[in-house]
Each structure stands twice: as C-alpha cells, then as structure tokens.
Motif scaffolding. Structure first.
Motif, PDB file in Angstrom:
ATOM      1  N   CYS A   1      -4.984   4.937   1.091  1.00 12.66           N
ATOM      2  CA  CYS A   1      -4.159   6.138   1.215  1.00 12.66           C
ATOM      3  C   CYS A   1      -3.558   6.514  -0.139  1.00 12.66           C
ATOM      4  O   CYS A   1      -2.990   5.669  -0.833  1.00 12.66           O
TER       5      CYS A   1
ATOM      6  N   CYS B   1       0.736   6.160   0.612  1.00  8.34           N
ATOM      7  CA  CYS B   1       1.429   4.893   0.876  1.00  8.34           C
ATOM      8  C   CYS B   1       0.654   3.693   0.346  1.00  8.34           C
ATOM      9  O   CYS B   1       1.168   2.581   0.328  1.00  8.34           O
TER      10      CYS B   1
ATOM     11  N   CYS C   1      -4.709   9.276   6.439  1.00 12.25           N
ATOM     12  CA  CYS C   1      -4.019   8.036   6.758  1.00 12.25           C
ATOM     13  C   CYS C   1      -3.209   8.257   8.040  1.00 12.25           C
ATOM     14  O   CYS C   1      -2.366   9.166   8.090  1.00 12.25           O
TER      15      CYS C   1
ATOM     16  N   CYS D   1       0.718   8.213   7.311  1.00 11.77           N
ATOM     17  CA  CYS D   1       1.305   9.295   6.504  1.00 11.77           C
ATOM     18  C   CYS D   1       1.094  10.675   7.112  1.00 11.77           C
ATOM     19  O   CYS D   1       1.868  11.597   6.854  1.00 11.77           O
TER      20      CYS D   1
HETATM   21 ZN    ZN Z   1      -0.566   6.509   4.014  1.00 16.38          ZN
END
Ligand code: ZN
Length: 412
Positions: free
Chosen positions: A10, A13, A26, A29
């Motif tokens: 990702c 994150c 992701c 997220c």
């Molecule tokens: Zn993420």
C-alpha cells in the motif's frame, strides 16, 4: 499465479498483501475513501528483486524473457497478439531553425496499436484477465484508456465495457464502437463515470481496469522506462517530461526505473517533470499541501482533464522522494507546442501529449535546461484522436478552381 511472485504494497500505510488478498485498493486505507478527494490505498506491485538478480545477471536476461520476471502474470502468451510498446525514440536537433544546446529525444507512443500510451496498461490488464479466466473488463475513461481497452480486448476476444463522459472527442468514441466494445456515455464528468464503473464492478463482478484503482495499470505503463533505458544505452536522461492527468503514466515511468534501480541495472533515477495544463492542475497544485483543493478542470487537453487525480498520493511520493519537478503550461502554449512539434519533427501529437512538449519548451525558454543535458519528452497519443481542438485554431485556405492562374495568385 506462481505463489509469491509478487506482493502488493500500500502506498499509504505500507501494508503488504499477497496477490490473493487484494485486487484493487488497500482494504484498510480505502475504507474511508469518498468521491471528493483522491483515493487512498493505491497498491504498488513489488517483486523479489534479490531473487531475480541472482537468476538474471543483466538486462538482456530480462529482455530475453519479455520481462516476464517483472510482470504480475505467469505466461507471456497471455499478452495481446498486437505489438504494444517498443515505440520509437527520435532525436531532434533543431527547433524552428535553431540548433538546440541540449539533446532532445521524443518517445513516440502514438505508435501503439490504438495510438496511445494507454495500450501498455490495457495489455497487462487484459493478459491478467485472460490468465485468470475473466471474460469481461470495464473501465471509465476520458477516451484514450477506453479506446485502448476496447482495441486490446478485441484482439484477445474479451468483452470490454467503456464508460465515458458524453463530451469525449468523437474520434475516441468511434474507435471504441468500431472495436466492438459496449460504450456507455455518461451525462457527467470523467470522475462521475469513474465512480459509476466501480459501482458496476461491485454489482456485476466485472474486472475493472480503472486507472490506479487497478494497480496493474501502473505496472503495465512501466515498460516505457525499460525501453528508454535500453534505447539510451543505460545513460539515464537528465529529465523526462511527462504529461499528467491522474498521475498514472508518471508513476509508471518512475516504477520502471525503480525496478531497474532495485536490480542494480541503473545507478540513478532520472528527474521526472510532471507537466499539467494550468486549466487542469489539480495534481501539481496540491503537491505538499495539507488539504486537497479541487479547481474544476477545463483544458483543451481532454486526456489530462481531471478534477480528482486518481493516483495523486503515489505520484506525490515519487516526486518528493526522487526530486521530481512540476510545471504548468497554458492551453495556448499547448496548442502552439503542438504546431511546433508537428512542423519540426513530423510527429502529430494530441493536445495532452503536446503538453509535455510545451513543458519542455517552457523550461528551455526559462533557461532551465542545462547545456549538453539529455532530455526526453513522452508523446502519449496521436493528434488524429482529437482534431476538433485544432479545427478551432487552424485556418483552412479557401478552395480554388483548378487553374494554373489561381495557383499563380496563391504563390505570387
Ligand atoms: Zn493501506
């Protein structure tokens, strides 16, 4: 898929996912994503570079296998039968009679099967779908991605569903229909078509090619950097000017060089310049800002007319991490650049592609290009795709009766 061939990481994150645990964004997220700001959670494809380096010692080893080691598919025969990529790189020494004090290369991606850079992404998405027995692919598009997916799918006998804003240029709409895709013109903007296509994916289970939403769009586009590295004999250029809308092409350019750097096949990253129209600058204007602000876009360069850049956060990361640069040009500069490019090189680029050339010209005028430096301009699409914009600014001579006297009047 060979287990462990690649993972997704990702952009936001840093969480890593196996190829079975994520497909688009992701999951963490993207939970809070809404349709008024760029999406979080765009995934990057990461390979086991150490393992690849051990097996393949040099670039020619990678090339011999058609770069399959750096692609998220197992069998290269699932790629379309059309020639995608391997586009020419031309060197131009003069502009308007003046010898350039630096080296200028033009990468002509209008030479792809559907006449735009987007074929690089469509080819990989289509190959992945074929390998995984997925028959229907949907995408939202300002025109080029749609006509690209339609053409690539036609060559692979796959079904393509294309959602476009109804105001997309006619040449691109005709292309989509001619390739036999199902076209869904949407009363609204590209961004609204984008959101509708994601809802359609959730509802009907179609595979989605939306730019950045599908991480393979970035992965497919990176092939341009492999070609540039080889065409320039691994002398990494000082600057690459890239037209920017959603930020996927520029991220693809970075990703390709990043892969080569990870494999120690190059020793540095190029400086990439993100060029936007001043009338569609939502990506470059928001770099480094805390709060994302949207100004409705209205540029003549329809392919890069974007309110919400779908790959904003990854592009921002790349630019900041690798010392990338940003610039904007006016629509007048874009049209002027398009004419300068055509007259001086024989390359007729669509306004979005001419935007990158306009960015280079602007740098040149401002004295920002070092003498003897090597510079590349990425020409991402054919001028024949959008002649309406030029019709408004060109003056077509009146027709004459075919007599030599009339000709003499013209040339006297
Ligand atoms: Zn993420």
């Amino acid at each position: 898929m060979t287990p462990g061939k690649f993972i997704f990481k990702c952009t936001d994150c840093g969480q890593e996912y196996s190829c079975n645990d994520a497909k688009y964004l992701c999951p963490e997220c993207s939970m809070d994503n809404n349709t008024s700001v760029p999406p979080r959670g765009v995934l990057k494809v990461i390979y086991d570079y150490k393992k690849i380096s051990e097996i393949l010692k040099d670039f020619s080893g990678l090339k011999k296998n058609n770069f399959i080691d750096l692609l998220p598919v197992d069998d290269i025969s699932n790629m379309p039968p059309l020639r995608v990529g391997n586009t020419p790189l031309y060197q131009t020494e003069h502009i308007n009679g003046n010898r350039l004090p630096f080296t200028l290369y033009l990468k002509d991606d209008s030479q792809n099967p559907t006449y735009s850079f987007k074929d690089r992404a469509s080819a990989l998405v289509s190959a992945y779908a074929k390998e995984n027995n997925i028959g229907t692919i949907v995408t939202a598009s300002t025109g080029n991605a749609g006509s690209s997916l339609a053409g690539i799918c036609a060559s692979q006998h796959q079904k393509a569903i294309i959602m476009v804003p109804e105001k997309a240029p006619m040449a691109k709409l005709i292309q989509i229909i001619m390739y036999g895709a199902i076209i869904v013109p949407v009363k609204g903007t590209y961004d609204e078509a984008f959101d509708l296509s994601i809802k359609a994916t959730e509802e009907f289970g179609w595979y989605n090619r939306n730019t950045a939403f599908n991480p393979f769009t970035i992965e497919g586009k990176k092939s341009v950097s492999f070609e540039l590295a080889e065409q320039l004999y691994f002398n990494i250029p000082d600057r690459i000017f890239v037209p920017v809308g959603d930020g996927v092409i520029i991220s693809g350019v970075y990703k390709g060089f990043e892969d080569l750097l990870m494999l120690n096949l190059i020793d540095r990253m190029p400086v990439v310049v993100a060029v936007q129209s001043a009338k569609s600058d939502n990506l470059v204007r928001n770099i480094g800002r805390k709060k994302f602000e949207i100004v409705p876009s209205s540029t003549v360069a329809d392919s890069i007319s974007v309110d919400i850049p779908r790959n904003f956060f990854m592009t921002q990361q790349y630019l900041q991490h690798h010392g990338g640069e940003t610039t904007t040009v006016t629509d007048e500069e874009i049209i002027e650049a398009s004419a300068i490019l055509s007259k001086n090189t024989g390359l007729f680029a669509e306004p979005a592609a001419a935007t990158a050339f306009a960015g280079m010209l602007s740098y040149y005028k401002r004295g920002l290009i070092a003498k003897n430096s090597a510079n590349v301009v990425l020409l991402t699409g054919s001028g024949l795709k959008d002649i309406k914009t030029l019709e408004k600014v060109l003056k077509m001579p009146e027709s004459i009766y075919p007599t030599i006297e009339n000709l003499k009047r013209i040339f006297s």
